[in-house]
Design a protein around this motif. Structure first.
Motif, PDB file in Angstrom:
ATOM      1  N   GLU A 338       9.031   2.067   4.394  1.00 27.43           N
ATOM      2  CA  GLU A 338       9.291   2.506   3.016  1.00 27.43           C
ATOM      3  C   GLU A 338      10.581   3.306   2.886  1.00 27.43           C
ATOM      4  N   LYS A 378      -2.170  -5.108  -4.304  1.00 29.73           N
ATOM      5  CA  LYS A 378      -2.701  -5.334  -2.957  1.00 29.73           C
ATOM      6  C   LYS A 378      -1.840  -4.681  -1.885  1.00 29.73           C
ATOM      7  N   SER A 380       0.313  -1.612  -0.037  1.00 30.44           N
ATOM      8  CA  SER A 380      -0.011  -0.191   0.186  1.00 30.44           C
ATOM      9  C   SER A 380       1.231   0.689   0.103  1.00 30.44           C
ATOM     10  N   SER A 382       3.695   3.676  -1.425  1.00 36.60           N
ATOM     11  CA  SER A 382       3.491   5.014  -1.986  1.00 36.60           C
ATOM     12  C   SER A 382       3.924   5.038  -3.446  1.00 36.60           C
TER      13      SER A 382
END
Length: 576
Positions: A338, A378, A380, A382
């Motif tokens: 991320e 679906k 994940s 943040s």
């Protein structure tokens, strides 16, 4: 030493220990340093001598922690240093008593002493580097306790400096670790390091060492220093940029990461952007970001940060575009890490700001699809990543009908609805702003949002915890209810109209934006069911209170209600 000094009348011969010990020489140098502070003449010369004596003393103290056994070179050097100390003490006494023959002769003698001390320092360094001395157990002297006096801190830093200069690789590494530890713990040490100008130069020299650990440890302290705006110029002036870029090109993975983080701090000052570019930094950074599979995110993320800082310079920005940075960063958006995604999105936003040609490249390379995927329920991701993706969608998609069409084709409305239902407040704010932008596109878009059941979510957010979200929710509802179909959906729920009227009460804890709430209610008066719901609400009095305070929209709504009541009465009379 000059002949005249030896022939000075009444002068007794200088006594020298036949076999001076290391400890005795260290003790006598300390006494000499203290004694020299009493000299009031030739101030500059004595200041230089004191600095060299302190450096020599630290080097000898480091030797106390080494095992030198019967090393002849070391014993000979100790004897020579003892002679120099005695001669220096004699010169100090003559300067204090003003008993020298002439100024020029004394200046010459002091210059000779400086040269002798320099010679001893070089010889000591050579002995350390030769490996003839081996380290004992206590490599670094004890770190001063927190809150100690400045003199103790300076003494410790000078000791570390000497170990960095004269020690072998192991001693240098231990000294560097000690230096980074204290500078991270207490910024007073950072100032001492800066004031001891030689240290920064040595740290920069270490960046050129082949030993990766020496490079890496030196960058820890440089990174601490780079965190202070006041000292960034010192690092740049010491020539830090060029060796850092060489580390980016050929250093270890950890070295590359630390070098990138330092450059990120240094380029926060835009004046340093050209310096990084001049040394080939842009090419090195782009290579780091583009020739990998996302498995070096620790170094790529700060490299992206440096490039973001450099993108503010138009010429560098154009060079990055020519080097195919845009497709490379669109690719980075698809990696799982991320931090990489965030850096890539922010870089592309910055590059595309005010530049339609770069926006088109982002779209062409599949940037819109990548952004929409970040919003996938679906996935994940943040809230921060989703928030940044939403903001980027605003920049890349709302200035082109083609881009907007692609956005809708990827199922964006479903993703946006999911964000409104489940995300944190900061992301909801961004989603509402996007909703307002969508409503401004066309009536068809408003209808599509109504059909996708956005209305209940907007109404729910009128009760959000923050004023910003409540205001945005009322604004988007005001735009949505300009479409008759959406008005009917809103009126179908019995409580919706009453809740909006309730929010007009100044005493209501979650009072919304009155301007937009009144605009919604005004729209509702365009249909009979809307007028009835308003007229029969228990909170109609809030609207009447606003009318009494000369709020024009409130008066208009009441006028429409009154007019229609009169018409109903008239119709009833006519039918009777």
């Amino acid at each position: 030493m000059s002949t005249e000094m030896g022939e000075e009348e009444g002068k007794e011969p200088v006594a020298v220990d036949e076999e001076p010990s290391l400890q005795s020489v260290i003790r006598r140098i300390s006494v000499l340093i203290s004694h020299s502070n009493s000299v009031k003449v030739f101030h500059g010369k004595w200041q230089l001598i004191r600095g060299k004596l302190e450096e020599l003393n630290s080097g000898l103290k480091a030797a106390e922690n080494c095992e030198f056994g019967e090393n002849f070179m070391f014993s000979e050097m100790i004897h020579d240093i003892s002679v120099t100390v005695n001669e220096s003490s004699d010169l100090a006494n003559r300067c204090i008593n003003l008993s020298y023959s002439g100024k020029l002769l004394m200046q010459s003698d002091l210059d000779i002493i400086c040269s002798q001390i320099d010679f001893h320092l070089k010889k000591l360094t050579g002995i350390y580097n030769s490996g003839n001395l081996t380290l004992g157990s206590a490599i670094v002297v004890s770190k001063p306790s927190f809150g100690c006096c400045k003199d103790d801190m300076k003494f410790y830093v000078n000791d570390l400096l000497t170990r960095m200069k004269v020690g072998g690789s192991d001693m240098k590494i231990q000294a560097l670790k000690g230096l980074s530890e204290v500078t991270m713990e207490d910024e007073k040490y950072v100032k001492i390091v800066i004031d001891t100008g030689e240290i920064v130069g040595i740290l920069v020299e270490f960046l050129e060492f082949t030993e990766a650990e020496i490079q890496e440890e030196s960058m820890k302290t440089i990174s601490v220093i780079a965190g202070f705006d006041l000292y960034k110029g010192v690092l740049v002036g010491a020539g830090t940029v060029a060796p850092l870029i060489r580390v980016l090109e050929s250093g270890s993975d950890l070295g590359k990461e630390r070098a990138a983080r330092i450059l990120q701090k240094l380029t926060e000052n835009s004046d340093n952007a050209w310096l990084v570019s001049a040394h080939g930094g842009v090419t090195a950074l782009l290579k780091m970001c583009t020739t990998n599979n996302g498995d070096q995110s620790d170094s790529i993320s700060p490299a992206c940060g440096v490039l973001k800082n450099l993108a503010g310079v138009e010429e560098i920005k154009r060079f990055m575009v020519e080097e195919d940075a845009i497709p490379a960063f669109v690719k980075l958006m698809r990696f799982k890490d991320e931090s990489l995604q965030i850096n890539a999105i922010e870089f592309l936003q910055l590059m595309a700001s005010g530049d339609e040609s770069i926006r088109r490249i982002v779209v062409r390379e599949g940037g819109i699809y990548s952004l929409v995927q970040i919003l996938d329920p679906k996935a994940s991701f943040s809230s921060k990543t989703r928030d940044i993706a939403l903001r980027a969608i605003e920049i890349f998609c709302f200035n082109s009908s083609t881009s907007l069409s692609s956005l809708m084709g990827y199922g964006f409305l479903d993703r946006l609805l999911y964000i409104l239902r489940s995300s944190e407040i900061s992301v909801q704010e961004s989603a509402l702003k996007v909703g307002i932008r969508l409503c401004g596109i066309s009536e068809e878009t408003k209808k599509a949002m109504g059909d996708a059941n956005f209305m209940p979510e907007f109404i729910r957010l009128l009760d959000a915890r923050t004023h910003e979200v409540r205001e945005l929710a009322s604004e988007v509802l005001s735009s949505m209810t300009s479409v008759p179909k959406n008005r009917r959906k809103l009126i179908q729920e019995e409580c919706n109209v009453s809740r909006m009227l309730q929010l007009l009460d100044p005493g209501e804890e979650k009072s919304g934006n009155k301007k937009f709430l009144l605009s919604i209610l005004m729209s509702l008066t365009n249909c009979n069911s809307g007028r009835k719901k308003i007229a029969h609400s228990n909170y109609l009095k809030n609207l009447e209170k606003l009318a009494e305070t000369d709020v024009s929209d409130a008066k208009k709504i009441l006028r429409k209600l009154s007019t229609n009541r009169f018409r109903n009465i008239l119709n009833g009379i006519l039918r009777s």
